[in-house]
Design a protein around this motif. Sequence first.
Motif, PDB file in Angstrom:
ATOM      1  N   GLU A   1       9.838  -1.831  -2.574  1.00 24.53           N
ATOM      2  CA  GLU A   1       8.615  -1.616  -1.776  1.00 24.53           C
ATOM      3  C   GLU A   1       8.003  -0.226  -1.947  1.00 24.53           C
ATOM      4  O   GLU A   1       6.790  -0.118  -2.152  1.00 24.53           O
ATOM      5  CB  GLU A   1       8.876  -1.930  -0.301  1.00 24.53           C
ATOM      6  CG  GLU A   1       9.047  -3.414  -0.019  1.00 24.53           C
ATOM      7  CD  GLU A   1       7.817  -4.251  -0.337  1.00 24.53           C
ATOM      8  OE1 GLU A   1       6.683  -3.744  -0.280  1.00 24.53           O
ATOM      9  OE2 GLU A   1       8.010  -5.439  -0.665  1.00 24.53           O
ATOM     10  N   PRO A   2       8.763   0.880  -1.886  1.00 29.03           N
ATOM     11  CA  PRO A   2       8.133   2.190  -2.105  1.00 29.03           C
ATOM     12  C   PRO A   2       7.567   2.354  -3.520  1.00 29.03           C
ATOM     13  O   PRO A   2       6.547   3.012  -3.715  1.00 29.03           O
ATOM     14  CB  PRO A   2       9.253   3.196  -1.847  1.00 29.03           C
ATOM     15  CG  PRO A   2      10.352   2.451  -1.211  1.00 29.03           C
ATOM     16  CD  PRO A   2      10.154   1.006  -1.502  1.00 29.03           C
TER      17      PRO A   2
ATOM     18  N   SER B   1       4.378   0.416  -3.589  1.00 26.48           N
ATOM     19  CA  SER B   1       3.385   1.174  -2.819  1.00 26.48           C
ATOM     20  C   SER B   1       2.792   2.312  -3.659  1.00 26.48           C
ATOM     21  O   SER B   1       1.576   2.504  -3.685  1.00 26.48           O
ATOM     22  CB  SER B   1       4.038   1.730  -1.555  1.00 26.48           C
ATOM     23  OG  SER B   1       3.129   2.503  -0.826  1.00 26.48           O
ATOM     24  N   LYS B   2       3.632   3.032  -4.364  1.00 27.89           N
ATOM     25  CA  LYS B   2       3.157   4.136  -5.212  1.00 27.89           C
ATOM     26  C   LYS B   2       2.327   3.608  -6.385  1.00 27.89           C
ATOM     27  O   LYS B   2       1.279   4.174  -6.720  1.00 27.89           O
ATOM     28  CB  LYS B   2       4.363   4.949  -5.714  1.00 27.89           C
ATOM     29  CG  LYS B   2       3.994   6.194  -6.447  1.00 27.89           C
ATOM     30  CD  LYS B   2       3.349   7.207  -5.536  1.00 27.89           C
ATOM     31  CE  LYS B   2       3.075   8.504  -6.275  1.00 27.89           C
ATOM     32  NZ  LYS B   2       2.281   9.417  -5.492  1.00 27.89           N
TER      33      LYS B   2
ATOM     34  N   SER C   1       0.547   1.043  -6.419  1.00 26.67           N
ATOM     35  CA  SER C   1      -0.731   0.507  -5.934  1.00 26.67           C
ATOM     36  C   SER C   1      -1.831   1.561  -5.944  1.00 26.67           C
ATOM     37  O   SER C   1      -3.009   1.223  -5.827  1.00 26.67           O
ATOM     38  CB  SER C   1      -0.575  -0.093  -4.538  1.00 26.67           C
ATOM     39  OG  SER C   1      -0.364   0.928  -3.584  1.00 26.67           O
ATOM     40  N   GLU C   2      -1.462   2.817  -6.106  1.00 31.76           N
ATOM     41  CA  GLU C   2      -2.465   3.876  -6.243  1.00 31.76           C
ATOM     42  C   GLU C   2      -3.162   3.800  -7.594  1.00 31.76           C
ATOM     43  O   GLU C   2      -4.279   4.291  -7.739  1.00 31.76           O
ATOM     44  CB  GLU C   2      -1.809   5.252  -6.070  1.00 31.76           C
ATOM     45  CG  GLU C   2      -1.230   5.474  -4.696  1.00 31.76           C
ATOM     46  CD  GLU C   2      -0.412   6.755  -4.592  1.00 31.76           C
ATOM     47  OE1 GLU C   2      -0.384   7.548  -5.574  1.00 31.76           O
ATOM     48  OE2 GLU C   2       0.217   6.956  -3.536  1.00 31.76           O
TER      49      GLU C   2
END
Length: 75
Positions: free
Chosen positions: A22-23, A26-27, A29-30
């Motif tokens: 997940e992290p 999330s990163k 997705s930038e």
Amino acid sequence: MKSLVYIDACMRKESRTRRIAEPIISKLSERYAITKFVINELLLQIIKEDRIQQRMHGNYDLQSLSWAKMIRDTD
């Protein structure tokens, strides 16, 4: 924006793999448009011989074909 497909095949809600992923997702997705497939949430039919025979004659499940094209077209 480039695209990325994330396939979550974790079987348990409290998965260590998911907690690690997940992290990262999330990163990422930038920089990427991310499409996420959660296997447990999809209405998948087990692939059996009759479905393979149908595919060999050009009869494809439209949902599966749509997913395949999405994965094919990602970066």
